[in-house]
Design an enzyme around this catalytic site. Sequence first.
Site, short mmCIF file in Angstrom:
data_model
loop_
_atom_site.label_atom_id
_atom_site.label_comp_id
_atom_site.label_asym_id
_atom_site.label_seq_id
_atom_site.Cartn_x
_atom_site.Cartn_y
_atom_site.Cartn_z
CB THR A 108 -0.97 -0.01 1.19
OG1 THR A 108 -0.26 -0.30 2.39
CG2 THR A 108 -2.04 -1.07 1.00
CB THR A 109 4.16 2.12 1.52
OG1 THR A 109 3.66 2.01 2.85
CG2 THR A 109 5.17 3.25 1.47
CE1 TYR B 73 -16.96 2.17 0.85
CE2 TYR B 73 -17.87 0.30 -0.35
CZ TYR B 73 -18.02 1.57 0.16
OH TYR B 73 -19.19 2.24 0.00
CE1 TYR C 287 -0.53 -3.57 7.00
CE2 TYR C 287 -0.54 -3.35 4.62
CZ TYR C 287 -0.42 -2.78 5.86
OH TYR C 287 -0.19 -1.44 5.98
NE ARG D 79 -3.72 3.92 4.12
CZ ARG D 79 -2.91 4.81 3.54
NH1 ARG D 79 -1.78 5.16 4.12
NH2 ARG D 79 -3.23 5.36 2.39
CE LYS E 269 2.89 -3.28 7.19
NZ LYS E 269 2.98 -2.55 5.89
CB ILE F 180 6.46 -4.63 6.98
CG1 ILE F 180 6.85 -6.11 6.96
CG2 ILE F 180 6.18 -4.12 5.57
CD1 ILE F 180 5.81 -7.04 6.35
#
Length: 291
Positions: free
Chosen positions: A44-45, A107, A133, A138, A161, A203
């Site tokens: 996502t980063t 979502y 993860y 988010r 993560k 991470i």
Amino acid sequence: MFHGSMVALVTPMSADGALDFDALARLVEFHIENGTDALVAVGTTGESATLDVPEHIEVVRRVVKQVAGRVPVIAGTGANSTREAIELTRLAMEAGADACLLVTPYYNKPTQEGLYRHYRAIAEAVPIPQILYNVPGRTACDMKPETVARLADIPNIVGLKEASGSLERNRELIARCAGRIDLYSGDDDLGCASILAGFRGVISVTANVAPRAMHEMCKAALAGDAASAEAINADLTGLHKQLFIESNPIPAKWALQRLGLIPSGIRLPLTPLSESCHEAVLDAMRQAHVL
């Protein structure tokens, strides 16, 4: 299987948003030279939400080629569609990734049973090692420790993560899952304490900007040298905070641009770092001795 400082790598882009593969190659070398223990490509980063599938897999392929086996490459392949996650995971495996990192579906807010079936389906469909993860801030989806414990029975699910922002949650995960899967902090500010408590690494967003210090902190913490780990981490506390002063990866990309490692590009709906935030990020970089 994986340990230490694992960078959640940004995806370099030119000012018009095109992928910059020359800058990507420079970033890979920057991390290897500075001791980063593994690279996470297109998590996502890495702005995975705004890369199309061919771009996504091309970034993975380029990182794998540039790394050339020197450190592990973990590909972000999560999606809120189980079918899409399976396809991305299969393509990443074919591109040469050593493992995949799969964010919880965002979502659509699945139940815990839905999360279990989602991850089980991906693991059964693609034999590559897989890291779960959890980042509820988010995704609006929180994978509970009991669900992680169920998933730990699946052989190619090898890690988690955890980015819930709770050291108490991390300790519960250690109690339930340590020795069954590896646990990694997804919160830089909790990374040192989490490793000292039993996690295997971080991470990290901070590792984008201060890779050597993050590597040394993780190395000391994994060795049980709390005093050294905490001393190194003290210089990184500003980055841990200010790299989230606006939505990740906005501040990290701005900092890397200031270091001359990448151009200014970032894709809408994200925008460049607000000028009012510049000095806070610069101060954190100075505190971390990267400026």
